[in-house]
Design a protein around this motif. Structure first.
Motif, PDB file in Angstrom:
ATOM      1  N   VAL A 114       0.852  -1.187   0.000  1.00  0.00           N
ATOM      2  CA  VAL A 114       0.000   0.000   0.000  1.00  0.00           C
ATOM      3  C   VAL A 114       0.888   1.238   0.000  1.00  0.00           C
ATOM      4  O   VAL A 114       1.772   1.373   0.850  1.00  0.00           O
ATOM      5  CB  VAL A 114      -0.925   0.027   1.235  1.00  0.00           C
ATOM      6  N   GLU A 115       0.659   2.127  -0.948  1.00  0.00           N
ATOM      7  CA  GLU A 115       1.407   3.376  -1.038  1.00  0.00           C
ATOM      8  C   GLU A 115       0.441   4.526  -1.304  1.00  0.00           C
ATOM      9  O   GLU A 115      -0.431   4.426  -2.167  1.00  0.00           O
ATOM     10  CB  GLU A 115       2.451   3.302  -2.169  1.00  0.00           C
ATOM     11  N   LEU A 116       0.603   5.593  -0.544  1.00  0.00           N
ATOM     12  CA  LEU A 116      -0.314   6.729  -0.628  1.00  0.00           C
ATOM     13  C   LEU A 116      -0.120   7.560  -1.887  1.00  0.00           C
ATOM     14  O   LEU A 116      -1.090   8.001  -2.506  1.00  0.00           O
ATOM     15  CB  LEU A 116      -0.124   7.621   0.603  1.00  0.00           C
ATOM     16  N   VAL A 117       1.121   7.777  -2.297  1.00  0.00           N
ATOM     17  CA  VAL A 117       1.429   8.696  -3.397  1.00  0.00           C
ATOM     18  C   VAL A 117       1.597   7.907  -4.695  1.00  0.00           C
ATOM     19  O   VAL A 117       2.542   7.120  -4.822  1.00  0.00           O
ATOM     20  CB  VAL A 117       2.704   9.500  -3.086  1.00  0.00           C
ATOM     21  N   PRO A 118       0.718   8.100  -5.679  1.00  0.00           N
ATOM     22  CA  PRO A 118       0.804   7.293  -6.907  1.00  0.00           C
ATOM     23  C   PRO A 118       2.098   7.510  -7.679  1.00  0.00           C
ATOM     24  O   PRO A 118       2.602   6.581  -8.324  1.00  0.00           O
ATOM     25  CB  PRO A 118      -0.420   7.747  -7.720  1.00  0.00           C
ATOM     26  N   GLU A 119       2.652   8.716  -7.619  1.00  0.00           N
ATOM     27  CA  GLU A 119       3.891   8.982  -8.342  1.00  0.00           C
ATOM     28  C   GLU A 119       5.067   8.186  -7.775  1.00  0.00           C
ATOM     29  O   GLU A 119       6.026   7.882  -8.489  1.00  0.00           O
ATOM     30  CB  GLU A 119       4.205  10.487  -8.323  1.00  0.00           C
ATOM     31  N   VAL A 120       5.011   7.844  -6.489  1.00  0.00           N
ATOM     32  CA  VAL A 120       6.049   6.996  -5.897  1.00  0.00           C
ATOM     33  C   VAL A 120       6.025   5.622  -6.555  1.00  0.00           C
ATOM     34  O   VAL A 120       7.076   5.061  -6.896  1.00  0.00           O
ATOM     35  CB  VAL A 120       5.849   6.882  -4.366  1.00  0.00           C
ATOM     36  N   VAL A 121       4.851   5.091  -6.779  1.00  0.00           N
ATOM     37  CA  VAL A 121       4.728   3.791  -7.452  1.00  0.00           C
ATOM     38  C   VAL A 121       5.258   3.879  -8.883  1.00  0.00           C
ATOM     39  O   VAL A 121       5.916   2.954  -9.377  1.00  0.00           O
ATOM     40  CB  VAL A 121       3.261   3.317  -7.440  1.00  0.00           C
ATOM     41  N   GLU A 122       5.014   5.008  -9.555  1.00  0.00           N
ATOM     42  CA  GLU A 122       5.500   5.191 -10.931  1.00  0.00           C
ATOM     43  C   GLU A 122       7.029   5.165 -10.999  1.00  0.00           C
ATOM     44  O   GLU A 122       7.605   4.844 -12.044  1.00  0.00           O
ATOM     45  CB  GLU A 122       4.993   6.514 -11.490  1.00  0.00           C
ATOM     46  N   SER A 123       7.690   5.500  -9.902  1.00  0.00           N
ATOM     47  CA  SER A 123       9.157   5.573  -9.916  1.00  0.00           C
ATOM     48  C   SER A 123       9.830   4.216  -9.750  1.00  0.00           C
ATOM     49  O   SER A 123      11.057   4.119  -9.910  1.00  0.00           O
ATOM     50  CB  SER A 123       9.637   6.504  -8.791  1.00  0.00           C
ATOM     51  N   PHE A 124       9.093   3.171  -9.423  1.00  0.00           N
ATOM     52  CA  PHE A 124       9.686   1.867  -9.104  1.00  0.00           C
ATOM     53  C   PHE A 124      10.663   1.348 -10.163  1.00  0.00           C
ATOM     54  O   PHE A 124      11.706   0.781  -9.812  1.00  0.00           O
ATOM     55  CB  PHE A 124       8.598   0.826  -8.860  1.00  0.00           C
ATOM     56  N   PRO A 125      10.377   1.491 -11.477  1.00  0.00           N
ATOM     57  CA  PRO A 125      11.311   0.935 -12.472  1.00  0.00           C
ATOM     58  C   PRO A 125      12.736   1.477 -12.357  1.00  0.00           C
ATOM     59  O   PRO A 125      13.686   0.807 -12.774  1.00  0.00           O
ATOM     60  CB  PRO A 125      10.668   1.325 -13.807  1.00  0.00           C
ATOM     61  N   TYR A 126      12.910   2.662 -11.783  1.00  0.00           N
ATOM     62  CA  TYR A 126      14.248   3.236 -11.652  1.00  0.00           C
ATOM     63  C   TYR A 126      15.074   2.546 -10.573  1.00  0.00           C
ATOM     64  O   TYR A 126      16.285   2.744 -10.495  1.00  0.00           O
ATOM     65  CB  TYR A 126      14.149   4.732 -11.346  1.00  0.00           C
ATOM     66  N   PHE A 127      14.428   1.743  -9.733  1.00  0.00           N
ATOM     67  CA  PHE A 127      15.135   1.089  -8.633  1.00  0.00           C
ATOM     68  C   PHE A 127      15.115  -0.428  -8.738  1.00  0.00           C
ATOM     69  O   PHE A 127      15.556  -1.117  -7.826  1.00  0.00           O
ATOM     70  CB  PHE A 127      14.519   1.526  -7.294  1.00  0.00           C
ATOM     71  N   GLU A 128      14.631  -0.958  -9.855  1.00  0.00           N
ATOM     72  CA  GLU A 128      14.592  -2.405 -10.043  1.00  0.00           C
ATOM     73  C   GLU A 128      15.849  -2.838 -10.788  1.00  0.00           C
ATOM     74  O   GLU A 128      15.964  -2.669 -11.991  1.00  0.00           O
ATOM     75  CB  GLU A 128      13.347  -2.830 -10.826  1.00  0.00           C
ATOM     76  N   ARG A 129      16.788  -3.392 -10.036  1.00  0.00           N
ATOM     77  CA  ARG A 129      18.034  -3.850 -10.644  1.00  0.00           C
ATOM     78  C   ARG A 129      18.149  -5.370 -10.668  1.00  0.00           C
ATOM     79  O   ARG A 129      19.047  -5.916 -11.287  1.00  0.00           O
ATOM     80  CB  ARG A 129      19.233  -3.258  -9.892  1.00  0.00           C
ATOM     81  N   SER A 130      17.309  -6.033  -9.919  1.00  0.00           N
ATOM     82  CA  SER A 130      17.366  -7.491  -9.885  1.00  0.00           C
ATOM     83  C   SER A 130      15.977  -8.038  -9.625  1.00  0.00           C
ATOM     84  O   SER A 130      15.140  -7.364  -9.039  1.00  0.00           O
ATOM     85  CB  SER A 130      18.324  -7.971  -8.786  1.00  0.00           C
ATOM     86  N   PRO A 131      15.692  -9.270 -10.085  1.00  0.00           N
ATOM     87  CA  PRO A 131      14.388  -9.872  -9.817  1.00  0.00           C
ATOM     88  C   PRO A 131      14.222 -10.150  -8.339  1.00  0.00           C
ATOM     89  O   PRO A 131      15.209 -10.192  -7.613  1.00  0.00           O
ATOM     90  CB  PRO A 131      14.420 -11.160 -10.646  1.00  0.00           C
ATOM     91  N   PRO A 132      12.998 -10.352  -7.844  1.00  0.00           N
ATOM     92  CA  PRO A 132      11.765 -10.378  -8.625  1.00  0.00           C
ATOM     93  C   PRO A 132      11.248  -8.980  -8.949  1.00  0.00           C
ATOM     94  O   PRO A 132      11.263  -8.096  -8.107  1.00  0.00           O
ATOM     95  CB  PRO A 132      10.784 -11.097  -7.683  1.00  0.00           C
ATOM     96  N   ARG A 133      10.855  -8.795 -10.191  1.00  0.00           N
ATOM     97  CA  ARG A 133      10.297  -7.515 -10.596  1.00  0.00           C
ATOM     98  C   ARG A 133       8.926  -7.327  -9.963  1.00  0.00           C
ATOM     99  O   ARG A 133       8.177  -8.281  -9.747  1.00  0.00           O
ATOM    100  CB  ARG A 133      10.170  -7.462 -12.119  1.00  0.00           C
ATOM    101  N   LEU A 134       8.604  -6.075  -9.681  1.00  0.00           N
ATOM    102  CA  LEU A 134       7.292  -5.797  -9.110  1.00  0.00           C
ATOM    103  C   LEU A 134       6.210  -5.834 -10.185  1.00  0.00           C
ATOM    104  O   LEU A 134       5.138  -6.397  -9.980  1.00  0.00           O
ATOM    105  CB  LEU A 134       7.304  -4.427  -8.428  1.00  0.00           C
ATOM    106  N   ALA A 135       6.501  -5.222 -11.327  1.00  0.00           N
ATOM    107  CA  ALA A 135       5.507  -5.180 -12.399  1.00  0.00           C
ATOM    108  C   ALA A 135       5.310  -6.574 -12.995  1.00  0.00           C
ATOM    109  O   ALA A 135       6.264  -7.264 -13.331  1.00  0.00           O
ATOM    110  CB  ALA A 135       5.953  -4.204 -13.482  1.00  0.00           C
ATOM    111  N   GLY A 136       4.071  -6.988 -13.088  1.00  0.00           N
ATOM    112  CA  GLY A 136       3.760  -8.268 -13.711  1.00  0.00           C
ATOM    113  C   GLY A 136       3.980  -9.479 -12.841  1.00  0.00           C
ATOM    114  O   GLY A 136       3.817 -10.611 -13.302  1.00  0.00           O
ATOM    115  N   ASN A 137       4.342  -9.291 -11.589  1.00  0.00           N
ATOM    116  CA  ASN A 137       4.531 -10.423 -10.677  1.00  0.00           C
ATOM    117  C   ASN A 137       3.168 -10.803 -10.095  1.00  0.00           C
ATOM    118  O   ASN A 137       2.567 -10.022  -9.366  1.00  0.00           O
ATOM    119  CB  ASN A 137       5.509 -10.043  -9.557  1.00  0.00           C
TER     120      ASN A 137
END
Length: 428
Positions: free
Chosen positions: A99-122
């Motif tokens: 759960v995250e309050l600020v939607p733009e924070v969720v939009e930023s996730f791809p910039y911090f995904e360097r290793s699996p498991p990926r959040l998107a599509g999991n």
């Protein structure tokens, strides 16, 4: 168009602004420094983690999940860079919600995904953009583990996330054997506010324990872990608990690959925490003590986080027999020695930070670290730095490196690392 930019984002020298969104509730930025590390920045001043803190972020998921005997469902409140939520994906068979309050924070996730498991599509990870307090109260399904992120009290609305009413609502969402972990940023909390939060937490979860995230003296993090029902911890808990090879690899990467590595983070049980909190007031919705104290805490001069952590360690006296019920006396003694070495290690770090580093790092720190190894051969955090110092010294002073390695081997003869390195040095 405006004649000047209305986007006020501080970028460090040599760094860059990689991404920015102006949202209804906050402006969210991803900023890169000159070393290439990214961090998430909200409203140009509040940092919510970054690539440099990934190890700590991952441990904030693994520690509470490991403390549950067999979690099937977990809820994470407050997501930051998404790294903690991502680490939860390492646990097989675990259904995770965030759960995250600020939607733009969720939009930023791809910039911090360097290793699996990926959040998107999991399929095992589901993200909700919602208010944490409302989300907890609105649902009915129970969770085995609920983890709350680090909330800075001076941020608008955060103090309410430490209220008794919120803790009670979380307790009602736990499965019968469930646990709730509230992470606390000790570098952003004064001791008096910490006592208020601890007392409030204990009022809802009488069976509460406290844990460190790691041994950092600059950004120390403490967890309060409350359970609905007590649980006994065998001395080989992690070895029994972790059967999946992929999970074991992930835990090893963040130095959580053994029971001593986990139980060595334990700070206190219910009795020690109650004594620490004393007569501190409860933080409730109609008496928001944490929110009222936050401005003074944020802007007043106070002790350094390292000093605050040292003071906390000195006021807590955990008992191995309470944490490891039924363990043999020798194992309990080993754990007590580990805690003594840990506290000494943190004290060394605090003093070095205050002195802005000793002039002779090897000459000053190596003997102190070797003494910690002698106190607790299990305390790897002191052994590894001495090995690194010896490797560095071997280039310019092989005789000095030899003396260092011989002392290290005498302190812990059960490990062969020092002897192997000694064999690679030229003859004396």
């Amino acid at each position: 168009l405006a004649p000047i930019s209305l986007r006020f984002v501080q970028v460090p020298e040599g760094g860059a602004l990689e991404w920015h969104r102006d949202g209804v509730m906050a402006a969210v930025s991803v900023v890169r420094n000159s070393a290439g590390d990214r961090h998430l920045q909200v409203n140009n001043h509040f940092r919510m983690g970054g690539s440099a803190s990934m190890r700590s972020d991952h441990r904030q998921a693994h520690i509470p999940l490991l403390l549950h005997p067999n979690p099937h469902s977990a809820l994470f409140l407050g997501l930051g860079t998404g790294a903690t939520l991502s680490a939860a994906g390492d646990h097989p068979g675990l259904k995770v919600e965030g759960v995250e309050l600020v939607p733009e924070v969720v939009e930023s996730f791809p910039y911090f995904e360097r290793s699996p498991p990926r959040l998107a599509g999991n399929p095992d990870i589901r993200i909700h953009v919602a208010d944490a307090r409302r989300f907890v109260r609105a649902g009915t399904s129970p969770y085995d583990v609920i983890v709350a992120d680090l909330y800075h009290p001076s941020v608008d609305g955060s103090g309410a996330l430490y209220a008794r009413e919120h803790f009670a609502a979380i307790r009602d969402r736990l499965a019968p054997d469930g646990l709730f972990c509230q992470w606390l940023p000790l570098h952003q909390l004064d001791i008096e506010t910490l006592k208020v939060i601890v007392h409030t937490f204990l009022d809802v979860f009488p069976d509460t324990t406290a844990w460190l995230a790691q041994f950092s003296v600059e950004t120390p993090l403490v967890a309060l872990v409350g359970r609905r029902t007590p649980v006994a911890n065998p001395a080989d808990w992690v070895e029994r608990r972790v059967r999946d090879r992929s999970l074991a690899t992930g835990l090893k990467a963040v130095d959580l690959d053994g029971s001593f590595a986990l139980f060595g983070l334990h700070l206190a049980g219910p009795a020690e925490l109650a004594a620490f909190a004393g007569n501190a007031p409860l933080n409730t919705d109609d008496r928001p003590v944490v929110t009222a104290a936050a401005p003074g805490t944020a802007y007043a001069a106070s002790e350094r986080p390292a000093d605050r952590l040292v003071a906390l360690l000195q006021s807590l006296h955990p008992a191995p027999e309470t944490l490891l019920a039924g363990a043999d006396p020798a194992t309990q003694a080993r754990l007590a020695a580990y805690w003594k070495a840990r506290d000494g290690y943190i004290g060394i770090g605090a003093r070095a930070l205050a002195a802005k580093g000793p002039r002779d790092v090897i000459g000053t720190l190596a003997p102190q670290l070797i003494e910690l190894v002698r106190i607790s051969p299990d305390f790897d955090a002191a052994y590894a730095p001495v090995l690194a110092m010896a490797r560095q010294l071997a280039v310019t002073d092989p005789s000095g490196a030899r003396r260092l390695l011989e002392a290290l081997d005498r302190a812990n003869p059960t490990r062969s690392d020092a002897r192997r390195l000694l064999a690679q040095l030229p003859p004396a």
